[in-house]
Design a protein around this motif. Structure first.
Motif, mmCIF file in Angstrom:
data_model
loop_
_atom_site.group_PDB
_atom_site.id
_atom_site.type_symbol
_atom_site.label_atom_id
_atom_site.label_comp_id
_atom_site.label_asym_id
_atom_site.label_seq_id
_atom_site.Cartn_x
_atom_site.Cartn_y
_atom_site.Cartn_z
ATOM 1 N N THR A 1 -7.496 5.250 -3.166
ATOM 2 C CA THR A 1 -8.431 5.702 -2.143
ATOM 3 C C THR A 1 -8.041 7.115 -1.734
ATOM 4 O O THR A 1 -6.856 7.412 -1.560
ATOM 5 N N MET A 2 -9.018 7.989 -1.588
ATOM 6 C CA MET A 2 -8.754 9.357 -1.156
ATOM 7 C C MET A 2 -8.659 9.385 0.375
ATOM 8 O O MET A 2 -9.509 8.813 1.057
ATOM 9 N N VAL A 3 -7.627 10.025 0.886
ATOM 10 C CA VAL A 3 -7.470 10.171 2.332
ATOM 11 C C VAL A 3 -7.394 11.659 2.649
ATOM 12 O O VAL A 3 -6.426 12.331 2.291
ATOM 13 N N PHE A 4 -8.428 12.174 3.281
ATOM 14 C CA PHE A 4 -8.456 13.587 3.645
ATOM 15 C C PHE A 4 -7.730 13.783 4.967
ATOM 16 O O PHE A 4 -8.047 13.128 5.959
ATOM 17 N N THR A 5 -6.758 14.664 4.982
ATOM 18 C CA THR A 5 -5.940 14.904 6.176
ATOM 19 C C THR A 5 -6.320 16.210 6.873
ATOM 20 O O THR A 5 -7.052 17.034 6.327
ATOM 21 N N ASP B 1 -4.171 17.723 -7.691
ATOM 22 C CA ASP B 1 -4.768 16.508 -7.130
ATOM 23 C C ASP B 1 -5.763 15.887 -8.111
ATOM 24 O O ASP B 1 -5.765 14.678 -8.332
ATOM 25 N N LYS B 2 -6.609 16.723 -8.682
ATOM 26 C CA LYS B 2 -7.640 16.228 -9.604
ATOM 27 C C LYS B 2 -6.999 15.605 -10.846
ATOM 28 O O LYS B 2 -7.417 14.531 -11.305
ATOM 29 N N GLU B 3 -5.996 16.256 -11.388
ATOM 30 C CA GLU B 3 -5.307 15.739 -12.569
ATOM 31 C C GLU B 3 -4.663 14.389 -12.272
ATOM 32 O O GLU B 3 -4.716 13.468 -13.095
ATOM 33 N N PHE B 4 -4.064 14.271 -11.091
ATOM 34 C CA PHE B 4 -3.406 13.020 -10.721
ATOM 35 C C PHE B 4 -4.426 11.898 -10.559
ATOM 36 O O PHE B 4 -4.223 10.781 -11.060
ATOM 37 N N MET B 5 -5.541 12.169 -9.890
ATOM 38 C CA MET B 5 -6.557 11.134 -9.712
ATOM 39 C C MET B 5 -7.208 10.747 -11.037
ATOM 40 O O MET B 5 -7.512 9.568 -11.264
ATOM 41 N N ASP B 6 -7.397 11.723 -11.920
ATOM 42 C CA ASP B 6 -7.943 11.406 -13.251
ATOM 43 C C ASP B 6 -6.968 10.521 -14.026
ATOM 44 O O ASP B 6 -7.383 9.610 -14.757
ATOM 45 N N TRP B 7 -5.666 10.793 -13.868
ATOM 46 C CA TRP B 7 -4.658 9.953 -14.525
ATOM 47 C C TRP B 7 -4.712 8.527 -13.980
ATOM 48 O O TRP B 7 -4.671 7.561 -14.746
ATOM 49 N N LEU B 8 -4.859 8.389 -12.664
ATOM 50 C CA LEU B 8 -4.972 7.055 -12.055
ATOM 51 C C LEU B 8 -6.183 6.324 -12.616
ATOM 52 O O LEU B 8 -6.116 5.134 -12.934
ATOM 53 N N GLY B 9 -7.290 7.044 -12.749
ATOM 54 C CA GLY B 9 -8.497 6.430 -13.296
ATOM 55 C C GLY B 9 -8.297 5.976 -14.734
ATOM 56 O O GLY B 9 -8.743 4.888 -15.109
ATOM 57 N N SER B 10 -7.602 6.791 -15.526
ATOM 58 C CA SER B 10 -7.369 6.429 -16.932
ATOM 59 C C SER B 10 -6.479 5.200 -17.055
ATOM 60 O O SER B 10 -6.559 4.464 -18.041
ATOM 61 N N LYS B 11 -5.648 4.961 -16.046
ATOM 62 C CA LYS B 11 -4.752 3.808 -16.044
ATOM 63 C C LYS B 11 -5.319 2.636 -15.238
ATOM 64 O O LYS B 11 -4.664 1.599 -15.095
ATOM 65 N N CYS C 1 -3.354 -0.902 -3.341
ATOM 66 C CA CYS C 1 -4.076 0.369 -3.279
ATOM 67 C C CYS C 1 -3.100 1.525 -3.103
ATOM 68 O O CYS C 1 -2.122 1.415 -2.370
ATOM 69 N N LEU C 2 -3.391 2.608 -3.784
ATOM 70 C CA LEU C 2 -2.634 3.845 -3.631
ATOM 71 C C LEU C 2 -3.496 4.817 -2.833
ATOM 72 O O LEU C 2 -4.615 5.136 -3.231
ATOM 73 N N PHE C 3 -3.005 5.260 -1.702
ATOM 74 C CA PHE C 3 -3.722 6.225 -0.884
ATOM 75 C C PHE C 3 -3.301 7.629 -1.307
ATOM 76 O O PHE C 3 -2.134 7.998 -1.150
ATOM 77 N N VAL C 4 -4.241 8.395 -1.853
ATOM 78 C CA VAL C 4 -3.956 9.760 -2.305
ATOM 79 C C VAL C 4 -4.397 10.727 -1.217
ATOM 80 O O VAL C 4 -5.582 10.845 -0.911
ATOM 81 N N LEU C 5 -3.424 11.421 -0.616
ATOM 82 C CA LEU C 5 -3.703 12.295 0.517
ATOM 83 C C LEU C 5 -4.080 13.696 0.049
ATOM 84 O O LEU C 5 -3.429 14.258 -0.841
ATOM 85 N N ILE C 6 -5.124 14.245 0.662
ATOM 86 C CA ILE C 6 -5.658 15.552 0.287
ATOM 87 C C ILE C 6 -5.975 16.352 1.541
ATOM 88 O O ILE C 6 -6.600 15.843 2.475
ATOM 89 N N ASP C 7 -5.558 17.598 1.572
ATOM 90 C CA ASP C 7 -5.809 18.487 2.709
ATOM 91 C C ASP C 7 -7.273 18.921 2.681
ATOM 92 O O ASP C 7 -7.689 19.657 1.779
ATOM 93 N N TYR D 1 0.856 -1.186 0.000
ATOM 94 C CA TYR D 1 0.000 0.000 0.000
ATOM 95 C C TYR D 1 0.888 1.229 0.000
ATOM 96 O O TYR D 1 1.765 1.368 0.857
ATOM 97 N N ALA D 2 0.672 2.122 -0.955
ATOM 98 C CA ALA D 2 1.524 3.296 -1.079
ATOM 99 C C ALA D 2 0.754 4.572 -0.748
ATOM 100 O O ALA D 2 -0.458 4.663 -0.970
ATOM 101 N N PHE D 3 1.489 5.554 -0.227
ATOM 102 C CA PHE D 3 0.906 6.834 0.171
ATOM 103 C C PHE D 3 1.570 7.956 -0.618
ATOM 104 O O PHE D 3 2.793 8.036 -0.698
ATOM 105 N N ILE D 4 0.742 8.817 -1.189
ATOM 106 C CA ILE D 4 1.252 9.912 -1.999
ATOM 107 C C ILE D 4 0.348 11.132 -1.840
ATOM 108 O O ILE D 4 -0.830 11.003 -1.496
ATOM 109 N N GLY D 5 0.901 12.312 -2.081
ATOM 110 C CA GLY D 5 0.104 13.532 -1.987
ATOM 111 C C GLY D 5 0.975 14.738 -2.242
ATOM 112 O O GLY D 5 2.186 14.613 -2.430
ATOM 113 N N ARG D 6 0.369 15.903 -2.257
ATOM 114 C CA ARG D 6 1.151 17.120 -2.432
ATOM 115 C C ARG D 6 2.134 17.273 -1.265
ATOM 116 O O ARG D 6 1.916 16.742 -0.183
#
Length: 204
Positions: A138-142, A123-133, A108-114, A26-31
């Motif tokens: 999973t979105m993780v609101f911090t 963030d939106k561009e990155f998640m759209d790219w993930l969807g296209s691939k 699963c890739l956990f995409v962190l969002i403030d 499980y990987a964690f990524i975000g701005r």
């Protein structure tokens, strides 16, 4: 899930040099300033597993941690306005995307969002790219502790509306606070359940 052990394994810039894909991952990524290290430390209940810093862009490698001897937690370089050269940013972008697309045991890739901020284009561009691939994420609101419940609910509603402009439904998401230990049980429970479906590759 009770986290009984967590240990650093390896840092790398090449997916080929990551640990053999024999365990779920499980990987964690975000701005760069989203609170990724604090969240990781909160999840494993260890203050210094992932190093926190007031300077964005501290994580510049793919960092693998072995949790309970049964699954990997991966800390990925942040994206956004890290104070690094454009060439270095491009290098990060290439090896991180290569990891995301070719790591066979990544469940699963956990995409962190403030949660305090409106939807950021990066963030939106990155998640759209993930969807296209077709990458599971999973979105993780911090930083939920920085807002009251009314404002948190309002912001989450705004994110949902924004996602539904291009997505059929709101992706799975978790609301967290590293300061108040919120979301820990939910995320670890999700990982525990997802681990049950993991089948190791025949060759690795």
């Amino acid at each position: 899930m009770l986290v009984k052990s967590s240990e650093f394994v390896i840092s790398s810039v090449d997916v080929a040099k990551c640990p053999a894909p024999s365990l779920p991952e499980y990987a964690f990524i975000g701005r760069s300033n989203v609170g990724k290290s604090s969240l990781i430390n909160m999840l494993v209940n260890k203050k210094e597993l992932a190093h926190t810093s007031g300077k964005p862009g501290k994580t510049q490698l793919i960092n693998h941690y072995l949790i309970n001897g049964t699954w990997y937690l991966v800390d990925l370089p942040g994206y956004g306005y890290a104070t690094i050269a454009k060439e270095k940013k491009h290098e990060f972008d290439v090896f991180v995307k290569k990891y995301i697309l070719h790591r066979t045991n990544l469940l699963c890739l956990f995409v962190l969002i403030d949660i305090r901020l409106p939807m950021q284009s990066r963030d939106k561009e990155f998640m759209d790219w993930l969807g296209s691939k077709e990458v599971a994420f999973t979105m993780v609101f911090t930083k939920a502790d920085k807002l009251n419940k009314t404002q948190t609910a309002k912001n989450l509603e705004a994110y949902t509306a924004e996602m539904l402009k291009t997505w059929e439904e709101m992706p799975r998401h978790f609301l967290t606070s590293s300061q108040k230990i919120e979301g820990r049980k939910e995320i670890l429970g999700y990982i525990s359940e997802t681990n049950k479906v993991f089948v190791a590759p025949a060759r690795f």
